[in-house]
Design an enzyme around this catalytic site. Structure first.
Site, short mmCIF file in Angstrom:
data_model
loop_
_atom_site.label_atom_id
_atom_site.label_comp_id
_atom_site.label_asym_id
_atom_site.label_seq_id
_atom_site.Cartn_x
_atom_site.Cartn_y
_atom_site.Cartn_z
N ASP A 177 0.82 -1.22 0.00
CA ASP A 177 0.00 0.00 0.00
C ASP A 177 0.86 1.27 0.00
OD1 ASP A 177 -2.27 1.52 0.11
OD2 ASP A 177 -2.55 1.31 2.26
N ARG A 232 -5.90 -0.76 8.61
CA ARG A 232 -6.98 -1.72 8.33
C ARG A 232 -6.41 -3.02 7.77
NH1 ARG A 232 -8.14 3.02 6.06
NH2 ARG A 232 -7.39 2.36 4.03
N ARG A 261 -11.34 1.95 -9.37
CA ARG A 261 -10.38 3.00 -9.77
C ARG A 261 -10.52 3.30 -11.26
NH1 ARG A 261 -5.17 2.30 -5.96
NH2 ARG A 261 -6.35 1.90 -4.07
N GLY A 276 0.05 5.18 -4.56
CA GLY A 276 -0.58 6.42 -5.04
C GLY A 276 0.01 7.64 -4.34
N GLU A 292 -12.13 -4.76 -4.76
CA GLU A 292 -12.60 -3.36 -4.68
C GLU A 292 -11.81 -2.43 -5.62
OE1 GLU A 292 -11.92 -5.21 -1.78
OE2 GLU A 292 -14.06 -5.68 -1.71
N ASN A 293 -10.64 -2.86 -6.06
CA ASN A 293 -9.78 -1.98 -6.87
C ASN A 293 -10.35 -1.67 -8.26
OD1 ASN A 293 -6.65 -3.23 -5.48
ND2 ASN A 293 -7.81 -1.40 -4.94
N TRP A 294 -11.39 -2.42 -8.70
CA TRP A 294 -12.00 -2.13 -10.02
C TRP A 294 -12.63 -0.76 -10.04
CZ3 TRP A 294 -10.57 -5.32 -13.72
CH2 TRP A 294 -10.29 -6.64 -13.40
N SER A 349 -7.29 -5.92 -5.45
CA SER A 349 -8.42 -6.41 -4.66
C SER A 349 -9.71 -6.36 -5.49
CB SER A 349 -8.59 -5.57 -3.40
OG SER A 349 -9.18 -4.32 -3.72
C1 FPP Z 1 -2.24 0.05 -3.16
O1 FPP Z 1 -1.64 1.35 -3.12
C2 FPP Z 1 -1.67 -0.72 -4.26
C3 FPP Z 1 -2.40 -1.27 -5.26
C4 FPP Z 1 -3.87 -1.16 -5.36
C5 FPP Z 1 -1.74 -1.98 -6.39
C6 FPP Z 1 -0.53 -2.78 -6.03
C7 FPP Z 1 0.13 -3.17 -7.28
C8 FPP Z 1 1.47 -3.19 -7.48
C9 FPP Z 1 2.48 -2.93 -6.41
C10 FPP Z 1 2.02 -3.51 -8.83
C11 FPP Z 1 1.70 -4.94 -9.18
C12 FPP Z 1 2.73 -5.56 -9.97
C13 FPP Z 1 3.63 -6.44 -9.49
C14 FPP Z 1 4.58 -7.01 -10.44
C15 FPP Z 1 3.71 -6.86 -8.07
P1 FPP Z 1 -2.59 2.62 -3.38
O2 FPP Z 1 -2.63 2.88 -4.86
O3 FPP Z 1 -3.91 2.36 -2.76
O4 FPP Z 1 -1.82 3.75 -2.64
P2 FPP Z 1 -2.49 4.98 -1.88
O5 FPP Z 1 -3.19 4.42 -0.69
O6 FPP Z 1 -1.30 5.83 -1.52
O7 FPP Z 1 -3.41 5.65 -2.86
#
Ligand code: FPP
Length: 238
Positions: free
Chosen positions: A18, A192, A69, A21, A65-67, A63
């Site tokens: 996490d 969480r 985005r 972003g 839930e990530n759809w 996840s």
């Molecule tokens: C959460 O951070 C991260 C994700 C939803 C995506 C994780 C995916 C990767 C690390 C790349 C996948 C590829 C490989 C090869 C492992 P966030 O975007 O929610 O961060 P934020 O809370 O700061 O917005």
């Protein structure tokens, strides 16, 4: 602490990757640049886990839930995953990593589904470390899919409802055959669990850290393992 003085790592470490972003935002970059840096961080940590002798590494990559985005962000993460799996298929024997996928893969693109199946099949005999990618994964969704599969076996006469035990139910989960993680790490300051492995983590130690995933390095993994060793794990006993 020197390499020799390091405490034995847990057999199974699970990580919520996490903070990608926020890492990008701090630098005035698009969110996809944060995920790219997150994928690099994953490569580094997976290699480090192998040198430490960690047997299983489970990572939350996408996840259920990530759809929600943007299409651009979802597409960017899918592209990174496809590129990583192609690279992993090429370097599989050198890296000696075995892959498993947790989650409902049916919603992924046919190309990504094929790469996942290929990676799982071709790496099946490799053993140094097993990486479990959680892709379109949600813990509640995993439990519902397992319950449906069990109900189907009951309807087919394979079992009766009374046969169900915790051990038998675990065989229907995506994690069948994988020991529960002893340590779960969530970087980025969030406290969480976000639908990550609810069945498997009832006795896990959770370590929350104030570092964004793209900045997470081997020294952060070391300190999470040290924290894990400081905890007194009693499994409900005294
Ligand atoms: C959460 O951070 C991260 C994700 C939803 C995506 C994780 C995916 C990767 C690390 C790349 C996948 C590829 C490989 C090869 C492992 P966030 O975007 O929610 O961060 P934020 O809370 O700061 O917005």
């Amino acid at each position: 602490m020197s390499q020799m003085e390091k405490l034995a790592p847990p057999r199974h470490i699970a990580i919520i990757m996490d903070g990608n972003g926020r890492w990008a935002k701090k630098r005035g970059l698009p969110r996809t640049a944060g995920h790219k840096a997150g994928a690099e961080s994953f490569r580094r940590i997976a290699n480090y886990c192998r040198t430490l002798g960690v047997e299983y590494l489970t990572v939350y990559a996408f996840s259920t839930e990530n759809w929600r985005r943007s299409e651009e962000e979802v597409g960017g993460i899918m592209k990174l995953l496809a590129a990583y799996l192609k690279e992993a298929l090429r370097d599989m024997y050198k890296n000696n990593v075995c892959f498993r996928f947790f989650g409902d893969l049916s919603r992924l693109s046919p190309e990504l589904q094929k790469l996942c199946r290929q990676a799982e099949e071709e790496s099946a005999g490799l053993s140094e470390v097993q990486v479990n990618f959680c892709l379109n994964y949600g813990g509640r969704d995993e439990i519902v899919r397992a319950a449906r599969a069990y109900a189907a076996d009951v309807a087919a006469g394979k079992y009766s409802a009374e046969d169900l035990s915790e051990g038998l139910f675990a065989c229907y989960l995506d994690s069948a055959g994988v020991p529960d993680p002893e340590l779960v790490i969530r970087p980025s300051g969030e406290l969480r669990t976000s639908n990550f492995l609810p069945w498997q983590t009832v006795y896990s130690e959770f370590v929350y850290m104030n570092v964004l995933w793209p900045d997470f390095g081997p020294e952060d993994l070391d300190s999470a393992i040290e924290e894990y060793h400081r905890r007194n794990r009693r499994f409900g006993g005294v």
